[in-house]
Design an enzyme around this catalytic site. Structure first.
Site, PDB file in Angstrom:
ATOM      1  N   LYS A 266       0.856  -1.200   0.000  1.00  0.00           N
ATOM      2  CA  LYS A 266       0.000   0.000   0.000  1.00  0.00           C
ATOM      3  C   LYS A 266       0.884   1.240   0.000  1.00  0.00           C
ATOM      4  O   LYS A 266       1.689   1.450   0.910  1.00  0.00           O
ATOM      5  CB  LYS A 266      -0.916  -0.013   1.234  1.00  0.00           C
ATOM      6  CG  LYS A 266      -1.723   1.284   1.435  1.00  0.00           C
ATOM      7  CD  LYS A 266      -2.671   1.202   2.633  1.00  0.00           C
ATOM      8  CE  LYS A 266      -3.336   2.546   2.927  1.00  0.00           C
ATOM      9  NZ  LYS A 266      -4.227   2.516   4.117  1.00  0.00           N
ATOM     10  N   ASP A 271      -2.764  10.100   3.787  1.00  0.00           N
ATOM     11  CA  ASP A 271      -4.173   9.708   3.908  1.00  0.00           C
ATOM     12  C   ASP A 271      -4.915  10.735   4.758  1.00  0.00           C
ATOM     13  O   ASP A 271      -4.868  10.697   5.979  1.00  0.00           O
ATOM     14  CB  ASP A 271      -4.261   8.314   4.546  1.00  0.00           C
ATOM     15  CG  ASP A 271      -5.700   7.823   4.667  1.00  0.00           C
ATOM     16  OD1 ASP A 271      -6.602   8.462   4.087  1.00  0.00           O
ATOM     17  OD2 ASP A 271      -5.906   6.786   5.338  1.00  0.00           O
ATOM     18  N   LYS A 278     -10.399  12.746   8.115  1.00  0.00           N
ATOM     19  CA  LYS A 278      -9.923  12.331   9.432  1.00  0.00           C
ATOM     20  C   LYS A 278      -9.875  13.534  10.367  1.00  0.00           C
ATOM     21  O   LYS A 278      -9.716  14.664   9.911  1.00  0.00           O
ATOM     22  CB  LYS A 278      -8.497  11.762   9.311  1.00  0.00           C
ATOM     23  CG  LYS A 278      -8.422  10.392   8.671  1.00  0.00           C
ATOM     24  CD  LYS A 278      -6.979   9.889   8.670  1.00  0.00           C
ATOM     25  CE  LYS A 278      -6.883   8.507   8.045  1.00  0.00           C
ATOM     26  NZ  LYS A 278      -7.590   7.462   8.801  1.00  0.00           N
ATOM     27  N   ASP A 289       1.445   6.195   5.765  1.00  0.00           N
ATOM     28  CA  ASP A 289       0.485   5.279   5.157  1.00  0.00           C
ATOM     29  C   ASP A 289       1.027   4.620   3.881  1.00  0.00           C
ATOM     30  O   ASP A 289       0.339   3.828   3.248  1.00  0.00           O
ATOM     31  CB  ASP A 289      -0.835   6.021   4.877  1.00  0.00           C
ATOM     32  CG  ASP A 289      -2.059   5.123   5.000  1.00  0.00           C
ATOM     33  OD1 ASP A 289      -1.951   4.048   5.618  1.00  0.00           O
ATOM     34  OD2 ASP A 289      -3.113   5.501   4.462  1.00  0.00           O
ATOM     35  N   ASP A 348     -12.403   6.960   3.564  1.00  0.00           N
ATOM     36  CA  ASP A 348     -11.200   6.721   4.358  1.00  0.00           C
ATOM     37  C   ASP A 348     -10.792   5.237   4.331  1.00  0.00           C
ATOM     38  O   ASP A 348      -9.705   4.897   4.771  1.00  0.00           O
ATOM     39  CB  ASP A 348     -11.440   7.187   5.802  1.00  0.00           C
ATOM     40  CG  ASP A 348     -10.142   7.368   6.569  1.00  0.00           C
ATOM     41  OD1 ASP A 348      -9.065   7.331   5.937  1.00  0.00           O
ATOM     42  OD2 ASP A 348     -10.215   7.562   7.796  1.00  0.00           O
ATOM     43  N   GLU A 350      -9.584   3.607   1.979  1.00  0.00           N
ATOM     44  CA  GLU A 350      -9.034   3.725   0.628  1.00  0.00           C
ATOM     45  C   GLU A 350      -7.950   2.697   0.337  1.00  0.00           C
ATOM     46  O   GLU A 350      -7.699   2.369  -0.817  1.00  0.00           O
ATOM     47  CB  GLU A 350      -8.454   5.137   0.430  1.00  0.00           C
ATOM     48  CG  GLU A 350      -7.017   5.358   0.930  1.00  0.00           C
ATOM     49  CD  GLU A 350      -6.830   5.158   2.425  1.00  0.00           C
ATOM     50  OE1 GLU A 350      -7.834   5.208   3.163  1.00  0.00           O
ATOM     51  OE2 GLU A 350      -5.682   4.940   2.861  1.00  0.00           O
ATOM     52  N   ARG A 352      -7.803  -0.517   0.857  1.00  0.00           N
ATOM     53  CA  ARG A 352      -8.333  -1.723   0.209  1.00  0.00           C
ATOM     54  C   ARG A 352      -8.713  -1.438  -1.243  1.00  0.00           C
ATOM     55  O   ARG A 352      -8.710  -2.338  -2.075  1.00  0.00           O
ATOM     56  CB  ARG A 352      -9.515  -2.267   1.031  1.00  0.00           C
ATOM     57  CG  ARG A 352     -10.659  -1.306   1.172  1.00  0.00           C
ATOM     58  CD  ARG A 352     -11.598  -1.662   2.327  1.00  0.00           C
ATOM     59  NE  ARG A 352     -11.082  -1.200   3.615  1.00  0.00           N
ATOM     60  CZ  ARG A 352     -11.722  -1.371   4.769  1.00  0.00           C
ATOM     61  NH1 ARG A 352     -12.881  -2.007   4.814  1.00  0.00           N
ATOM     62  NH2 ARG A 352     -11.185  -0.932   5.901  1.00  0.00           N
TER      63      ARG A 352
END
Ligand code: BES
Ligand code: MN
Ligand code: ZN
Length: 496
Positions: A266, A271, A278, A289, A348, A350, A352
């Site tokens: 990833k 993020d 967030k 992230d 959020d 994201e 996956r």
């Protein structure tokens, strides 16, 4: 820092500092290791006389200087704890304690006599690997963004591991040094802020690795993703001004006919949560992230650096998750590369979304095994804290192999369930399924989402949300799970 394995006598070793282990839970029951005993005899009891000043906590140190008849100018004693409790944890804590003392002393060279303290459970090659990795970890610095760099005079230049050299130990040393280089790379990429470490920066790093280690690299651009139909990855990047990249980096260390190990990382370089924004507190940590991506680059660097007999393909979907006028919105439906449709109920979730397209893309390399690595869910941190990485797999033998490699690398994982019952939580009235499954079992439903894209592959998923970085005063990337990935790849190729 240069490591070497060679036979040395502790009392005659001509090195700046010798490091000796001392057993003993309390002051009255201290017991010298074989090397410490030799130094004590040569110095006519000067070492034993000082032992009351050594704290009994494992990893505590005591520095002695100019012991009579001992060649080394400094002798660093390290507590190993009670002899009958000495094990893998204590060995590592002792090495770490010694390493931080050596750092504070600004020692230039040292001989680590700790490595000859053999554990019943592990071969000496394990001692070598963990000595190197822990010393290198203690000396890692990230000060490239400070205007005043710390003095480089404080670096330990030479470390001797006093063992009788053989092919197995030399291989362990080469493996550990290359792994440490990979860990350093992953840590630095993680620590770099998102205004420097962009998707383009990650792609440039992959290209640089390809040049330095003769790897194949290919970078897919937005238009390539559009042509392929990576609707989920494109949805996540839609509000960002940074161009997305899909990085493919290949290392061929085995016969071409051998199916590769695919590592999918990833690479969200920041993020924000997107429209499902967030909260502000600790949002800076979302620069980490992309740690999964960093670990893939680090692992490939390590394997290529040690010329490991494995074929690996690293696949890194990299983009930012931003809010904005072009952002995806809750309720939007996208078509993934697999053809399955997804209702994005929370922007959020994201990770996956970018991973599902990358996992489908991985199929074309016909991997033997595919492993994805992702800072995927806060729920995993709640479940396992900062100690274990969450392990999910659709094949129990693969899960077992992964856990054994993790224990061996001391980069530990804990297996979580992936049962069909959890799929129910992803149901959607508007698309094939949704991208979130509610709060219960949040790390499991995230993994269950990915499982829908890996049905044709032998697949493991590592949720590193709790283990990829530390918060607070010691905030910074850990480089995990590079040691695990490297050990897994080597064991998978038959090396012990
Ligand atoms: N990158 C985060 C996961 C994360 C959060 C890692 C905090 C470490 C610390 C991920 O993209 C995310 O935001 N996940 C959401 C999923 C939720 C919306 C279903 C989460 O965990 O809150
Ligand atoms: Mn997120
Ligand atoms: Zn994320």
């Amino acid at each position: 820092m240069e490591f070497s394995i060679k036979t040395l006598s502790p009392e005659t070793a001509e090195t700046g500092c010798i490091v000796l282990g001392i057993y003993g839970g309390n002051a009255a029951s201290k017991e010298l290791t074989a090397s410490a005993r030799r130094v004590d005899q040569r110095s006519k009891g000067a070492l034993a006389a000082a032992l009351t000043d050594l704290a009994s906590k494992v990893g505590s140190t005591l520095l002695l200087r100019a012991l009579p008849n001992v060649a080394a100018e400094r002798v660093l004693l390290v507590s190993l704890g009670a002899r009958n409790e000495f094990g893998e944890t204590q060995y590592r804590d002792a090495v770490r304690g010694a390493a931080s003392a050596l750092r504070d002393l600004a020692a230039k060279e040292a001989a680590l006599f700790l490595v000859d303290v053999k554990l019943d459970s592990r071969p000496l090659s394990w001692n070598v690997r963990h000595a190197v990795l822990n010393v290198r970890e203690a000396f890692y610095r990230f000060d490239e963004l400070k205007s005043q760099k710390k003095s480089t005079a404080a670096t330990l230049a030479k470390v001797t591991l006093p063992l009788s050299s053989n092919a197995q130990l030399e291989q362990a040393l080469a493996e550990a040094e290359a792994t440490a280089d990979g860990v350093d790379l992953a840590r630095t990429l993680g620590n770099l802020p998102s205004n420097i470490c962009t998707p383009s920066y990650l792609a440039d790093q992959a290209k640089k690795l390809a040049r330095d280690f003769k790897l194949e690299v290919e970078v897919l651009e937005r238009k390539d993703m559009e042509k392929l139909g990576m609707g989920a990855l494109l949805a996540v990047t839609s509000a960002s001004h940074e161009p997305p990249k899909l990085i493919v980096l290949r290392y061929g260390g085995a016969a071409k006919s051998k199916q590769p190990l695919a590592l999918v990382g990833k690479g969200i370089t920041f993020d924000t949560g997107g429209i499902s924004l967030k909260p502000a507190a600790e949002m800076d940590e979302m620069k980490f992230d992309m740690s999964g991506a960093g670990s893939v680059l680090g692992a490939i660097r390590a394997l290529a650096g040690m010329k490991a007999p494995v074929n690996v393909v690293g696949i890194i979907p990299a983009c930012e998750n931003m809010p904005g006028g072009h952002a995806i919105k809750p309720g939007d439906v996208v078509t993934t590369l697999s053809g399955q449709t997804v209702e994005i109920l929370n922007t959020d979730a994201e990770g996956r979304l970018i991973l599902c397209d990358a996992l489908t893309y991985a199929e074309r390399f016909k991997p033997d095994v595919v492993v994805d690595i992702a800072t995927l869910t806060g729920a995993c941190v709640i479940a396992l804290g900062h100690v274990a990485t969450g392990l999910f797999a659709n094949d129990q033998r693969l899960a077992d192999d992964m856990r054994e490699a993790a224990d061996d690398a001391w980069d530990r994982v804990w297996q979580m369930p992936l049962w069909e019952e959890y799929q129910e939580q992803l149901r959607s009235n508007f698309a094939d399924f949704a991208n979130i499954g509610g709060r219960p079992g949040g790390s499991i439903t995230a993994a269950s989402f990915l499982a829908r894209f890996t049905r044709k592959q032998r697949w493991a998923h590592l949720d590193i949300a709790g283990t990829a970085w530390r918060s607070g005063r010691e905030k910074g990337s850990t480089g995990r799970p590079v040691p695990l990935l490297v050990r897994f790849a080597l064991r998978h190729a038959g090396r012990k």
